[in-house]
Design an enzyme around this catalytic site. Structure first.
Site: not given
Length: 529
Positions: A87, A179, A181
């Protein structure tokens, strides 16, 4: 042991990157943007991979590049250390290498679709060339025009055409606008796994290896000095004290402070656990009058936390003096405490924790915080590694400031005693019903609002109490229980709450209304204050 360094630019999910990497068996640590990685390298500290986190800022506001980014990319050039930007970290890489980054015409938040146009070692076994995949986005800026020289585009936004994934294969630099994660990005874990493979990371980070490393670190940090441990009977301080005791033995002195803000019978529970099960001596100090005096008339939650933190330190400094040559104070601070307190340079403060933000600026004892970089579930795993009984490890989290932050407004002796009894009824009934072990944390809150009720033929005017029960794995996010359960399970829990409500109102004078908190985290925190 391999190490992944995560440069934190202020994202509220930076800790999730650290968790995902650790779950894949590689040690990770979060560093601020001012970190001098070149100096670390010159001291022989080896970093095997770098991840640049997301963040709330825009690269358009930058006046120069943060030191850490320059260091990271110099180490990448000199030593071939792989880099992944996520990001804002992706935008930072693009900006550094000369691409134009500007505010997007169409911003993307939440679920988004990408067109996969090139293969990548990061997406091997995850994405198919030419496919359309969904990811989780949260950004306002995008690359305008071409990617930097030496980079190629792996994926673009299906809606806007903006670059969503770029890479420089030769230098092993990867940038993703989404993202990986978060759980909302399918295959995100596998992408991180591929990145760790590219970096050649060994998968040897376990609680056993952490235990071995920390024992050595504690011995080195304390350097033969004596340590006083602040224990509460909760999971964090119990695991921390047993770990420190394993490292330095009788040089550790355990002290339990009865603040008058604890759960019912807590002092007896602590004695039984530490003396009876762990064979560790505990000094019990009754300082309830002092804490209540200091909190008189205080309503602001941050002020309450600050007072409690300062009073804790004052008590421990006095105890250290009476014990003789004490140089260190041990606390059970864990990583979510640090993150929510906004101690990092880029993080946003959510609330102070008495183990972190509640500490006075000047303190006569040096801190020992052996769990500072562990999440709650990791603390429990470490406790199992240390052989702690389930009676300790399975306890629900309890805040350091105790019932003071579960009483909205002023803390008085009357309110504390009332809430203590409410909480005891709630938790006892939860244990009896078999629900306790299925819930991450449950507690009651006393709201300083009185409502009209009726009991028998008489009018009542009593307090409102709120019940809360949440499920979580690490305390960073949480859902109210029984979110995600079957309809039958939800009805059973509703019936349970009705029984608890009747028991509280029938057995305790002063409460005539019980409500249930349905809010998840975010947007709320688990505790009310």
């Amino acid at each position: 042991m391999s190490t992944v360094a995560i440069v934190d630019f202020g994202s509220q999910v930076t800790q999730l990157i650290a968790r995902r990497v650790r779950e894949l068996g590689v040690y990770s640590e979060v560093f601020p943007p001012s970190t001098d990685f070149q100096a670390m390298a010159s001291r022989g500290i080896k970093i095997d991979a770098f991840i640049l986190s997301g963040g709330p800022n825009s690269v358009q506001q930058l006046h120069g590049v943060p030191n850490a980014v320059s260091d990271v990319l110099n180490l990448n050039l000199q030593k071939g250390v792989p880099v992944l930007g996520i990001c804002y970290g992706f935008q930072m890489l693009a900006h550094y290498f000369g691409a134009d980054v500007a505010q997007s015409v169409a911003r993307e938040f939440g679920r988004a679709w990408l067109d996969v146009i090139e293969p990548s070692s990061i997406t091997e076994g995850v994405w198919s060339l030419g496919s359309k995949v969904d990811v989780w986005m949260s950004h306002s800026d995008s690359i305008v025009g071409e990617v930097p020289q030496g980079f190629r585009v792996v994926a673009r936004s299906a809606d806007t055409g903006a670059v969503a994934f770029m890479c420089n294969d030769e230098r092993k630099i990867y940038g993703v606008q989404f993202h990986p994660e978060v759980a909302h990005t399918p295959g995100g874990r596998e992408m991180l796994d591929n990145f760790l493979k590219i970096a050649g990371c060994t998968r040897d980070w376990t609680m056993g290896s952490f235990l071995h490393t920390q024992i050595g670190a504690i011995k080195s940090a304390t350097d033969g000095g004596r340590v006083v441990a602040a224990i509460s009977g909760g999971v964090d301080s119990s695991v921390a004290s047993v770990l420190v005791h394993k490292a330095i033995g009788e040089r550790l002195v355990c002290v339990f402070v009865d603040t008058g803000l604890l759960r019912k019978g807590e002092a007896s529970v602590v004695r039984d656990l530490f003396v009876g099960k762990l064979n560790m001596h505990v000094n019990v100090l009754d300082k309830s009058a002092l804490f209540m005096q200091r909190l008189a008339g205080v309503q602001d939650p941050e002020v309450k936390r600050k007072i409690i933190g300062e009073t804790f330190i004052e008590v421990f400094e006095q105890e250290a003096k009476s014990l003789g040559d004490i140089k260190f104070l041990m606390q059970g601070t864990i990583y979510p405490d640090v993150i929510e307190s906004g101690v990092g340079e880029s993080g946003t403060k959510i609330k102070s924790h008495h183990n972190v933000g509640g500490l006075p600026e000047i303190m006569n004892l040096s801190l020992v915080e052996p769990l500072r970089h562990l999440f709650k579930d990791e603390v429990r795993l470490l406790g199992k590694e240390l052989g702690l009984p389930s009676a300790i490890l399975d306890r629900h989290p309890f805040p350091g400031p105790g019932l003071a932050v579960r009483i909205m407004g002023e803390v008085t002796a009357e309110r504390v005693e009332l809430l203590r009894e409410i909480d005891n009824i709630y938790i006892d009934m939860m244990r009896d019903s078999g629900l306790y072990d299925h819930i991450w944390q449950a507690f009651a809150v006393l709201v300083p609002v009185r409502t009209v009720g009726v009991m028998g033929d008489g009018r009542t005017y009593g307090y409102v109490c709120a019940l809360r029960a949440v499920t979580s794995s690490d305390g960073m996010t949480a859902d109210c229980f029984p979110f995600g359960e079957t309809d039958e399970r939800k009805l059973e829990f509703l019936a349970f709450l009705q029984k608890v409500s009747r028991a509280i109102v029938s057995n305790l004078q002063g409460v005539n209304r019980v409500v249930y908190d349905m809010t998840s985290k975010p947007p709320a925190t688990i505790e009310w204050e």
